[in-house]
Design a protein around this motif. Structure first.
Motif, PDB file in Angstrom:
ATOM      1  N   LYS A  95       0.911  -1.081  -0.051  1.00 52.95           N
ATOM      2  CA  LYS A  95       0.054   0.165  -0.020  1.00 52.95           C
ATOM      3  C   LYS A  95       0.636   1.263   0.167  1.00 52.95           C
ATOM      4  O   LYS A  95       1.966   1.302   0.672  1.00 52.95           O
ATOM      5  CB  LYS A  95      -1.001  -0.110   1.159  1.00 52.95           C
ATOM      6  N   LEU A  96       0.369   2.371  -0.494  1.00 56.45           N
ATOM      7  CA  LEU A  96       1.023   3.634  -0.596  1.00 56.45           C
ATOM      8  C   LEU A  96       0.531   4.800   0.215  1.00 56.45           C
ATOM      9  O   LEU A  96      -1.084   4.782   0.222  1.00 56.45           O
ATOM     10  CB  LEU A  96       1.229   4.167  -2.210  1.00 56.45           C
ATOM     11  N   ARG A  97       1.151   5.862   0.530  1.00 58.19           N
ATOM     12  CA  ARG A  97       0.552   6.979   1.163  1.00 58.19           C
ATOM     13  C   ARG A  97      -0.449   7.595   0.523  1.00 58.19           C
ATOM     14  O   ARG A  97      -0.376   7.576  -0.757  1.00 58.19           O
ATOM     15  CB  ARG A  97       1.622   7.693   1.843  1.00 58.19           C
ATOM     16  N   PRO A  98      -1.553   8.090   0.860  1.00 57.58           N
ATOM     17  CA  PRO A  98      -2.501   8.854   0.058  1.00 57.58           C
ATOM     18  C   PRO A  98      -1.997  10.197  -0.314  1.00 57.58           C
ATOM     19  O   PRO A  98      -1.113  10.570   0.390  1.00 57.58           O
ATOM     20  CB  PRO A  98      -3.650   8.804   1.097  1.00 57.58           C
ATOM     21  N   GLY A  99      -2.483  10.724  -1.361  1.00 57.69           N
ATOM     22  CA  GLY A  99      -2.321  11.944  -1.939  1.00 57.69           C
ATOM     23  C   GLY A  99      -0.920  12.386  -2.379  1.00 57.69           C
ATOM     24  O   GLY A  99      -0.170  13.334  -2.278  1.00 57.69           O
ATOM     25  N   LEU A 100      -0.434  11.383  -3.154  1.00 55.69           N
ATOM     26  CA  LEU A 100       1.174  11.515  -3.369  1.00 55.69           C
ATOM     27  C   LEU A 100       1.229  12.448  -4.884  1.00 55.69           C
ATOM     28  O   LEU A 100       0.043  12.420  -5.443  1.00 55.69           O
ATOM     29  CB  LEU A 100       1.677  10.054  -4.090  1.00 55.69           C
ATOM     30  N   PRO A 101       1.885  13.501  -4.714  1.00 54.98           N
ATOM     31  CA  PRO A 101       1.984  14.394  -5.895  1.00 54.98           C
ATOM     32  C   PRO A 101       2.638  13.807  -7.057  1.00 54.98           C
ATOM     33  O   PRO A 101       3.047  12.646  -7.113  1.00 54.98           O
ATOM     34  CB  PRO A 101       3.258  15.403  -5.214  1.00 54.98           C
ATOM     35  N   ASP A 102       2.463  14.549  -8.071  1.00 59.32           N
ATOM     36  CA  ASP A 102       2.956  13.933  -9.648  1.00 59.32           C
ATOM     37  C   ASP A 102       4.427  13.994  -9.652  1.00 59.32           C
ATOM     38  O   ASP A 102       5.072  14.632  -8.552  1.00 59.32           O
ATOM     39  CB  ASP A 102       2.662  15.087 -10.522  1.00 59.32           C
ATOM     40  N   GLY A 103       4.831  13.092 -10.347  1.00 60.88           N
ATOM     41  CA  GLY A 103       6.119  12.764 -10.350  1.00 60.88           C
ATOM     42  C   GLY A 103       6.710  11.518 -10.829  1.00 60.88           C
ATOM     43  O   GLY A 103       5.875  10.535 -10.824  1.00 60.88           O
ATOM     44  N   THR A 104       7.907  11.225 -10.881  1.00 59.65           N
ATOM     45  CA  THR A 104       8.280   9.761 -10.947  1.00 59.65           C
ATOM     46  C   THR A 104       8.852   8.899  -9.797  1.00 59.65           C
ATOM     47  O   THR A 104       9.577   9.710  -8.748  1.00 59.65           O
ATOM     48  CB  THR A 104       9.759   9.764 -11.998  1.00 59.65           C
ATOM     49  N   TYR A 105       8.131   7.757  -9.488  1.00 58.61           N
ATOM     50  CA  TYR A 105       8.376   7.095  -8.248  1.00 58.61           C
ATOM     51  C   TYR A 105       9.128   5.771  -8.652  1.00 58.61           C
ATOM     52  O   TYR A 105       8.944   5.212  -9.681  1.00 58.61           O
ATOM     53  CB  TYR A 105       7.081   6.710  -7.677  1.00 58.61           C
ATOM     54  N   THR A 106       9.967   5.182  -7.744  1.00 58.78           N
ATOM     55  CA  THR A 106      10.926   3.848  -8.066  1.00 58.78           C
ATOM     56  C   THR A 106      10.465   2.804  -7.038  1.00 58.78           C
ATOM     57  O   THR A 106      10.258   3.141  -5.882  1.00 58.78           O
ATOM     58  CB  THR A 106      12.265   4.246  -7.691  1.00 58.78           C
ATOM     59  N   VAL A 107      10.151   1.725  -7.502  1.00 58.80           N
ATOM     60  CA  VAL A 107       9.683   0.673  -6.969  1.00 58.80           C
ATOM     61  C   VAL A 107      11.074  -0.441  -6.769  1.00 58.80           C
ATOM     62  O   VAL A 107      11.472  -0.748  -7.895  1.00 58.80           O
ATOM     63  CB  VAL A 107       8.522  -0.357  -7.426  1.00 58.80           C
ATOM     64  N   THR A 108      11.455  -0.714  -5.457  1.00 52.56           N
ATOM     65  CA  THR A 108      12.659  -1.709  -5.566  1.00 52.56           C
ATOM     66  C   THR A 108      12.244  -2.943  -4.903  1.00 52.56           C
ATOM     67  O   THR A 108      11.185  -2.842  -3.980  1.00 52.56           O
ATOM     68  CB  THR A 108      13.768  -1.042  -4.871  1.00 52.56           C
ATOM     69  N   TYR A 109      12.736  -3.951  -5.159  1.00 50.22           N
ATOM     70  CA  TYR A 109      12.398  -5.258  -4.561  1.00 50.22           C
ATOM     71  C   TYR A 109      13.490  -6.032  -4.260  1.00 50.22           C
ATOM     72  O   TYR A 109      14.489  -6.031  -5.260  1.00 50.22           O
ATOM     73  CB  TYR A 109      11.099  -6.179  -5.314  1.00 50.22           C
ATOM     74  N   GLN A 110      13.770  -6.816  -3.211  1.00 48.52           N
ATOM     75  CA  GLN A 110      14.681  -7.852  -2.732  1.00 48.52           C
ATOM     76  C   GLN A 110      14.020  -8.835  -2.005  1.00 48.52           C
ATOM     77  O   GLN A 110      13.697  -8.794  -0.719  1.00 48.52           O
ATOM     78  CB  GLN A 110      15.836  -7.075  -1.969  1.00 48.52           C
TER      79      GLN A 110
END
Length: 665
Positions: A95-110
């Motif tokens: 889940k993500l925090r509500p109300g994220l502003p516009d822009g590029t987000y990075t998803v990392t996994y390990q």
């Protein structure tokens, strides 16, 4: 003997170290066996509204912890809320925090795949429009570095130890029972047990850091060790240690009670064969009290029966322990996941047993041919027995290998287009070379003359008597030790002379040593193969990535500009339809800050694929109407993350260039 044999063994050892270092160092970072096959949002996508959660789908089930999945904003701060959880099947959400502003987000996994190998990676998605980000996607892959190298080396040594332990014991019981009393053979098998035990303990200590931080300082972290013990891999390693305790008891019996029974049986057989009582004195009197029996034939038969019973017990017990040890790999690695695991795990056990019987028995034969005392040479019948045993092992190896190859590759293209398939081809080639050398060894075996132990002993006694000096007892103990060493050197030289008396036996030694050298390389390739992503998984991930990167509609990008002059601010919007490789229709709209059409004198567009050093590819659109420019047949040569640069001129001297990246194709 030392001057001749030692260089050959040193050469073999150097080959072992070189191949191990080269293959394990290259294979360690590429040990991911699960692959990301899908995500929502997809990689490189632009969404209008920030999602409530992100989801990732892998090619198989994976293990997660609180830090396995992370979502980072353009400044590198975490914007995920809570811990990752399973959404069903092989899909996991965060889940993500509500109300994220516009822009590029990075998803990392390990994460850790179902076959125990660590998997890591990252991708980006954008909300509203792409933006600059400070998050770097490059870095050391999980499972690499010093800890990855040590872990790979320990895995190699564990396979080598298992092969020497199981193959050496099988050679003694099935081919050369007299070898249970030969010190070099005993050392080889015990060395296999020690190597497997030490490498298993090392794997337990390294495991936590290997799948986690990769830091050498975490190797002795007891908290990580406790977490490892609760995983499937930890349970497999602990089970291996328990089975090794049983293997230690097996070795003690094999080289203790069994070796003594073999000596007793041969002594009784010698007495029976000579037609003399077991303890005949110089005068011909027989001490029946000392022998415990009046019939040497009955005593020999009794000893033979006891030895047969012990041989059967050791064979059954040893087979159970060997299969159990092989199962500790099958239950935690490739065979435990994917297609038909219920069939794959028993097949994997048979495959490992066949490898151990063949290569371990071959190693024992090398030691026996080079190191066995002249009084107990390796008979031709022993070599022929092993030849038949090895042939059966190769048949099992081929049958199980074909099934495993089908299971891990899935298609003919994966055989040449994936690292796993290419390594498999190398392994098949090495097996073919090994079988070819084995055929040469069989030819030497067919010409091998049978030298029995009594004959070898007679020759040895005759040769020793030629130069033996009268026995004296020097007063100086150091002088006595020196003479003992000299006598040992002379005896060793004579031993070698007896072994080399048969030219065919010398040829057999050379060909078997060559087999052992190829076997070392084969084992290294096999270890690298188990640390490489299977071809079936690699192709599935490649297809998923290709599907994810293909857009379902036209591309639209909005970019604000400011030429700096009077009336120089506005927004330019570029649309590309269908945003695929090949010809595309491009439209450019120039708008004022109030949203009305902006009539500018010139607009130019350029496409650049930085990753492939393609471009910039200039495009000059035609003016269609006020604030509207267009171009048809815009060619995109390949798929990728393209930089789209737009130059807007608002006057004779005022112009600005703005750009954004977008996935095309």
């Amino acid at each position: 003997m030392t001057s001749t044999i030692a260089p050959r063994f040193r050469t073999l050892l150097l080959l072992f170290l070189a191949v191990t270092g080269a293959l394990l160092a290259g294979a360690a970072p590429a040990s991911a066996h699960a692959a990301l096959t899908g995500s929502n949002p997809t990689q490189g996508s632009v969404v209008d509204k920030a999602p409530a959660q992100i989801s990732l789908t892998f090619s198989e089930q994976v293990s997660l912890n609180d830090e396995s999945l992370q979502v980072l904003d353009p400044k590198g701060g975490r914007v995920d809320a809570g811990s990752a959880s399973g959404l069903g099947g092989d899909t996991y959400g965060l889940k993500l925090r509500p109300g994220l502003p516009d822009g590029t987000y990075t998803v990392t996994y390990q994460v850790v795949s179902a076959d125990s190998h660590p998997v890591s990676g990252a991708f980006t998605f954008s909300v509203g429009a792409p933006s600059q980000t400070s998050v770097a996607l490059s870095g050391q892959a999980v499972g690499g570095g010093l800890v990855g190298f040590l872990y790979g080396a320990a895995r190699y040594l564990s396979y080598a130890g298992y092969i020497l332990l199981v193959g050496g014991a099988a050679f003694v019981l099935a081919c050369w029972q007299r070898g249970s009393g030969i010190r070099p053979v005993q050392r080889l098998v015990v060395c296999g047990w020690l190597t497997l035990t030490a490498s298993t303990l090392a794997l337990l200590l390294l495991r936590g850091s290997y799948v986690g931080s990769g830091k050498a300082g975490d190797i002795f972290d007891l908290t990580l060790l406790g977490e490892v013990l609760q995983t499937k891999s930890g349970a497999a390693l602990v089970s291996r240690l328990l089975l090794l305790a049983a293997a230690a008891l097996f070795i003690a019996v094999l080289f203790g009670a069994y070796a003594r029974r073999d000596e007793d049986e041969r002594a009784a057989g010698a007495n029976t064969g000579s037609g003399e009582p077991a303890n005949e004195t110089d005068t011909g009197a027989t001490d029946t009290a000392a022998t415990g029996t009046e019939d040497p034939d009955a005593e020999a038969g009794h000893l033979a029966a006891e030895k047969n019973d012990l041989t059967f017990g050791l064979a059954v017990g040893g087979s159970v322990v060997a299969a159990g040890l092989a199962a500790t790999w099958a239950m935690a690695e490739h065979a435990s996941t994917g297609v038909q695991p219920g069939i794959a795990m028993p097949v994997d056990v048979l495959h490992l047993l066949a490898v151990a019987v063949w290569l371990g028995g071959l190693s024992t034969l090398v030691v026996a041919l080079f190191r066995a005392p002249a009084q107990t040479p390796v008979e031709a019948t022993t070599v022929r027995r092993f030849s038949r045993l090895a042939f059966g092992a190769v048949l099992v190896l081929v049958a199980t290998g074909i099934y495993q190859s089908w299971r891990q590759l899935g298609s003919w293209s994966a055989l040449t287009d994936t690292s796993y398939g290419q390594l498999l081809l190398v392994k098949v080639g090495l097996v073919a070379v090994l079988v070819g050398i084995a055929w040469i060894s069989r030819r030497w075996t067919a010409q091998l003359s049978e030298v029995t132990a009594p004959e070898a002993a007679a020759v040895l006694v005759e040769q020793r008597s030629e130069l033996r000096t009268p026995a004296t007892v020097p007063a100086d103990s150091r002088r006595a030790a020196q003479l003992a060493r000299q006598q040992a050197a002379v005896d060793s030289t004579r031993d070698k002379r007896v072994r080399d008396a048969d030219t065919h036996r010398s040829g057999l030694r050379r060909s078997v040593l060559a087999e052992a050298g190829v076997a070392v390389v084969l084992l290294a390739v096999t270890t690298a193969l188990t640390a490489t992503e299977p071809g079936r998984t690699a192709e599935a991930a490649r297809q998923a990535t290709a599907s994810a990167t293909q857009r379902s509609g036209p591309l639209s990008l909005k970019m604000p500009f400011d030429t700096g002059g009077e009336d120089g601010k506005g927004t330019v919007e570029v649309t590309l339809d269908p945003a695929r490789v090949g010809g595309n229709q491009m439209h450019v709209f120039v708008l004022r800050p109030n949203g009305k059409a902006f009539d500018v004198p010139e607009v130019k567009v350029a496409f650049t694929l930085t990753a492939k050093n393609v471009g910039p590819l200039p495009v000059t659109p035609d003016r269609v109407a006020t604030g509207h420019w267009a171009a048809s047949g815009v060619q995109i040569p390949m798929a990728g993350d393209w930089k789209i640069a737009v130059t807007v001129r608002t006057s004779d001297i005022d112009q600005a260039t703005v750009n954004k990246n977008a996935q095309i194709g």
